[in-house]
Design an enzyme around this catalytic site. Sequence first.
Site, short mmCIF file in Angstrom:
data_model
loop_
_atom_site.label_atom_id
_atom_site.label_comp_id
_atom_site.label_asym_id
_atom_site.label_seq_id
_atom_site.Cartn_x
_atom_site.Cartn_y
_atom_site.Cartn_z
CB SER A 1 6.98 -31.68 -10.63
OG SER A 1 8.16 -32.38 -10.96
CD GLU B 1 19.25 -26.65 -17.89
OE1 GLU B 1 19.22 -26.05 -18.98
OE2 GLU B 1 18.39 -27.53 -17.59
CD GLN C 1 7.92 -39.17 -9.36
OE1 GLN C 1 7.88 -39.39 -10.57
NE2 GLN C 1 9.05 -38.88 -8.73
CD GLU D 1 11.84 -39.33 -11.95
OE1 GLU D 1 10.88 -38.89 -12.59
OE2 GLU D 1 12.40 -38.72 -11.03
#
Length: 416
Positions: free
Chosen positions: A136, A381, A133, A251
Amino acid sequence: MDFNDTPEEAAFRAEARAWLDAHVERLGPDERAVGLAEGRTTPGGLKRAQEWQAKKADAGWACITWPKEYGGRGATAIQSVIWNQEESRYKTPANIFGIGQGMLGPTIMVHGTEEQKARYLRPMLRGEEIWCQLFSEPSAGSDLAGLRTSAVRDGDDWILNGQKIWTTGAQYCKWGMIVTRSDPTAEKHRGITYFIVDMQAPGIEIRPIKQINGTSGFNEVFFSDVRVPDRNRVGAVNEGWRGALTTLMNERHSIGSGAAGGPDFNDLVRLAKETEWDGHCALDDAGVRQRLAGFYIRLKGLQYTGYRTQTALSHGVTPGPESSIGKLVGAPLRQEMAGFAVEMQGSAGALMDATFAAQEGSWQQSYLSSPGLRLAGSTDEILRNIIAERVLGLPPEIRVDKGLPFKDVPTGPRNG
C-alpha cells in the site's frame, strides 16, 4: 454440510492435541488467546514467538500445508484448519509470522527462483527471519496497481525511491516484499516489478504510526535511493502484477472472516448481565435483548457459512470467491458489537483503565481497533465488487484508465 471430523481428520486432531498438551499449557475456561498477545514489538515478545515457532518447526507443526521439500508436511487445507483450531486453545505467543508464512512464502514458491526458495523459505518457516509486505501507498490502497514507488535499473542493481504505508511490523522485520513501478510508459497493471528487500538496507526509513488504540503496529516506510540486487527480483521484469495477485489471494485466505480475536458474543452477554441499564440489569431490557439477538443471528450465519467452507476443504474442493462474504460481514459486525458494548458501559465506556472499564478495557480496544479490520486485506467496497463480479456475475466497473500508459493516467482534477 458435515460438522463431524472424518476418521482421518479425527486422528489428525488427536495427534495435534497430544503434541500441544505435551509442550504448552491449555487456556483456562475464561481465558482468551488474544489476552496472551504481549507487545509484539518488545524484545521479549519477539523472542518467545520465535522460540515457539522453532519448536513447532522441529516437530513438523510449522506451515504444515507447505510442501515437504520446503519444511512443511504437505498437509491438506482442512488439516491446517484443524491445527489452527487446536493451537488457539493453548497459551501460545502472538503470531508475528503470518504475513511471511501465509502470504509471501507461497508467492516465493510460485514465482521465485530456486536460489530464492533455498535461501528464504527455511528461515521463514522457523521464524528466524520475520517478513513484512510493502504494497500500500498513500495514493494506492485499494487500487494497488496505481502504485508510484519507482524502480530504476542500474547495472546489476535496482534503485528504489518512494513511500509505502500501513506496513505491519516493518520495525522488527528483516525482509520485505515490495511491488514497484519499473515502466511508467506501460499500462498501470503492467510495468510493475516485484522484489525482496533487506529492511536494514541504507536509505530505508521506518516511521511507526500511532494508532487510535494506542499501539503502533503499522508503519510508514520511505525509500531514498535504496539499492536492491537484481537477484532479489521475484518473477520477470514488468510482470510483478502476477506475483502481487498471488500474494493478495493468499492474504484474503489468511485474513478470513475478519474476526481477529478480541471479546466475543459470550463476553457481550456477560457484560449485559453485569451492567446496570436505566436502574436495572441491562439484560432485562427488551431493547438490549433485541440487539443481542440480532448479533447472535448474524454470528450464526457467519459460523455456518464458515462450516460450508470447511466442508469444501474436507472434500478437497477449493472455496470460491464467496468466502469474501465472511470478512465483509464479520468486520462490520465486530465493530457494531464493540460499539454496543461501549454504549452499555455508559460513562465508563470512555475509559481504557482496567480498574474502571468493565472486562479490563477489552471492548474499548476492540472498538478502537475494529475500523482497521474493514480496511486490511481489502476494503468493504472492494469485497462488494468481488462478490458482485465473481459470485453474482454482474458486469465489472468501467475503467477509464484502460489502455493508457501509467504516466498519462489522470491523478486529480484538471483546470479548464
